[in-house]
Design an enzyme around this catalytic site. Sequence first.
Site, PDB file in Angstrom:
ATOM      1  N   GLU A 156       0.844  -1.195   0.000  1.00 34.52           N
ATOM      2  CA  GLU A 156       0.000   0.000   0.000  1.00 34.52           C
ATOM      3  C   GLU A 156       0.889   1.257   0.000  1.00 34.52           C
ATOM      4  O   GLU A 156       1.463   1.589  -1.007  1.00 34.52           O
ATOM      5  CB  GLU A 156      -1.017  -0.068   1.151  1.00 34.52           C
TER       6      GLU A 156
HETATM    7  C1  HEC Z   1      -3.409   0.835  -1.654  1.00 35.04           C
HETATM    8  C2  HEC Z   1      -4.792   1.133  -1.307  1.00 35.04           C
HETATM    9  C3  HEC Z   1      -5.077   1.691   0.077  1.00 35.04           C
HETATM   10  C4  HEC Z   1      -4.555   2.816   0.667  1.00 35.04           C
HETATM   11  C5  HEC Z   1      -3.484   3.744   0.121  1.00 35.04           C
HETATM   12  C6  HEC Z   1      -5.240   2.965   1.910  1.00 35.04           C
HETATM   13  N1  HEC Z   1      -6.178   1.965   2.076  1.00 35.04           N
HETATM   14 FE1  HEC Z   1      -7.495   1.801   3.580  1.00 35.04          FE
HETATM   15  N2  HEC Z   1      -7.945  -0.056   2.960  1.00 35.04           N
HETATM   16  C7  HEC Z   1      -7.489  -0.655   1.806  1.00 35.04           C
HETATM   17  C8  HEC Z   1      -7.812  -2.070   1.832  1.00 35.04           C
HETATM   18  C9  HEC Z   1      -7.487  -3.080   0.733  1.00 35.04           C
HETATM   19  C10 HEC Z   1      -8.463  -2.314   3.063  1.00 35.04           C
HETATM   20  C11 HEC Z   1      -8.939  -3.664   3.604  1.00 35.04           C
HETATM   21  C12 HEC Z   1      -7.737  -4.336   4.272  1.00 35.04           C
HETATM   22  C13 HEC Z   1      -8.096  -5.464   5.199  1.00 35.04           C
HETATM   23  O1  HEC Z   1      -9.238  -5.526   5.674  1.00 35.04           O
HETATM   24  O2  HEC Z   1      -7.225  -6.296   5.475  1.00 35.04           O
HETATM   25  C14 HEC Z   1      -8.553  -1.006   3.728  1.00 35.04           C
HETATM   26  C15 HEC Z   1      -9.202  -0.810   4.945  1.00 35.04           C
HETATM   27  C16 HEC Z   1      -9.375   0.438   5.529  1.00 35.04           C
HETATM   28  C17 HEC Z   1     -10.233   0.725   6.666  1.00 35.04           C
HETATM   29  C18 HEC Z   1     -11.104  -0.292   7.404  1.00 35.04           C
HETATM   30  C19 HEC Z   1     -12.549  -0.186   7.024  1.00 35.04           C
HETATM   31  C20 HEC Z   1     -13.341  -1.398   7.470  1.00 35.04           C
HETATM   32  O3  HEC Z   1     -14.494  -1.522   7.036  1.00 35.04           O
HETATM   33  O4  HEC Z   1     -12.846  -2.227   8.230  1.00 35.04           O
HETATM   34  C21 HEC Z   1     -10.095   2.059   6.947  1.00 35.04           C
HETATM   35  C22 HEC Z   1     -10.797   2.836   8.036  1.00 35.04           C
HETATM   36  C23 HEC Z   1      -9.126   2.594   6.009  1.00 35.04           C
HETATM   37  N3  HEC Z   1      -8.738   1.593   5.144  1.00 35.04           N
HETATM   38  C24 HEC Z   1      -8.636   3.896   6.029  1.00 35.04           C
HETATM   39  C25 HEC Z   1      -7.465   4.248   5.358  1.00 35.04           C
HETATM   40  C26 HEC Z   1      -6.646   5.422   5.668  1.00 35.04           C
HETATM   41  C27 HEC Z   1      -6.925   6.416   6.767  1.00 35.04           C
HETATM   42  C28 HEC Z   1      -5.601   5.413   4.786  1.00 35.04           C
HETATM   43  C29 HEC Z   1      -4.428   6.382   4.731  1.00 35.04           C
HETATM   44  C30 HEC Z   1      -3.579   6.436   5.913  1.00 35.04           C
HETATM   45  C31 HEC Z   1      -5.795   4.271   3.916  1.00 35.04           C
HETATM   46  N4  HEC Z   1      -6.904   3.578   4.294  1.00 35.04           N
HETATM   47  C32 HEC Z   1      -4.976   3.977   2.829  1.00 35.04           C
HETATM   48  C33 HEC Z   1      -6.832  -0.003   0.795  1.00 35.04           C
HETATM   49  C34 HEC Z   1      -6.086   1.157   0.990  1.00 35.04           C
END
Ligand code: HEC
Length: 350
Positions: A156
């Site tokens: 990521e």
């Molecule tokens: C490369 C793509 C990517 C980036 C950049 C990214 N995310 Fe995500 N995010 C995801 C993915 C894929 C998941 C699910 C991962 C898992 O559940 O293991 C996720 C899960 C989440 C969740 C959980 C939601 C739930 O329903 O459980 C949150 C809140 C979130 N991200 C916020 C953020 C924040 C704040 C940032 C920046 C600091 C960020 N993400 C950066 C792809 C990304």
Amino acid sequence: MHYSRKMGNVEFRYSIMETQPLRKMSIGKPGWAALCLLGVCLAAARPVMAGAPVRDEPIQPLPSRHEQDERKVALGRMLFHDKRLSKDDSLSCAGCHPLAKGGMDGKARSAGVGGAEGTINAPTVYNAGLLLAQFWDGRAQDLEEQINGPIKNPLEMATTWEAIIPKLELDPEYVRRFGELYASRVTAEAARDAIACFERSLITADSPFDRWLRGDETALGAAEKEGYALFKSYGCVACHQGANAGGNMFQRMGAMGDYFADRKTGLTPADQGRFNFTGREEDRYYFKVPSLRLAALTAPYFHDASVDNLPDAIRVMARYQLGREINDAHVEKIAAFLKALPGKHQELSQ
Ligand code: HEC
Ligand code: HEC
């Protein structure tokens, strides 16, 4: 509070906030008279009283407004959109969670720094502050803890706070805002706090369904109301419930059938679900029940993005979570109900 209930051969494990039983009290005749009068006044005032839930239903309205400090929300918003939070300044949180588009990128697997492909479908960030834990497997307890996940994940943002802070400190705007709001320099802890405040402000309030819950009979059409009745009578509501229509328990994907054997694409490590986090056999294939608040806007569906449209997601759920086949007319009505769940937020276009 945690408890479990058996329905057929499915065990539902709940995690619900404890409520206090009401104490018995006697108020006498004058008290009742005053209460009745109050009731009449409240009933008359109801159309102008936004906020008071009136229907006793397993899904409740989302809060009408957030309780966060607007200045921290604004700082968190800047950080959420800042590409300097990634290794090569190429990717912000919003890159994978675009707010106009339902708070997720619509891809089966998101692209990280250098085009690295993720291993699981990205959920929406809207209403995430109301979930019992973060990530599909619930491995982060709250939003603050969740943020370290994408920052450090090599697929990521692939970086560290030690690398990010000096970049942000070169920006006088950040230095000024952190100084004002946290009486400190730019720190990882304050940055996480601000981002989490921002995320807690991402509530999609005032959906047609919530307006109906609050007493506006005209907010839903006939198909949407029938869809909600079916959602309850089929038993979807046993798992998708509460203000978020989900997000308050973990359940097995394939409670009533072997979803993974039928999928035929081979098991991935991500399919192990909550087992990856707890190491407990009974958590294998368990996932956080997702919120359905924005489901109408956030295809593809499921942790593995195996389904790209809402009607098929409803069919898969009926078959594997409830052991039932569902006819097309019912699928259509349940879909109509799910389309009445997204509310409004100034960043969200529908
Ligand atoms: C490369 C793509 C990517 C980036 C950049 C990214 N995310 Fe995500 N995010 C995801 C993915 C894929 C998941 C699910 C991962 C898992 O559940 O293991 C996720 C899960 C989440 C969740 C959980 C939601 C739930 O329903 O459980 C949150 C809140 C979130 N991200 C916020 C953020 C924040 C704040 C940032 C920046 C600091 C960020 N993400 C950066 C792809 C990304
Ligand atoms: C036994 C609990 C349970 C029941 C009953 C249940 N679900 Fe689910 N639902 C889940 C779980 C767990 C997931 C996540 C599964 C995964 O990603 O592998 C899910 C995912 C979904 C999704 C995809 C959401 C997304 O963002 O990817 C939709 C849509 C959905 N359910 C609708 C329904 C409908 C409609 C019904 C009734 C026909 C229903 N569910 C019944 C537990 C349940």
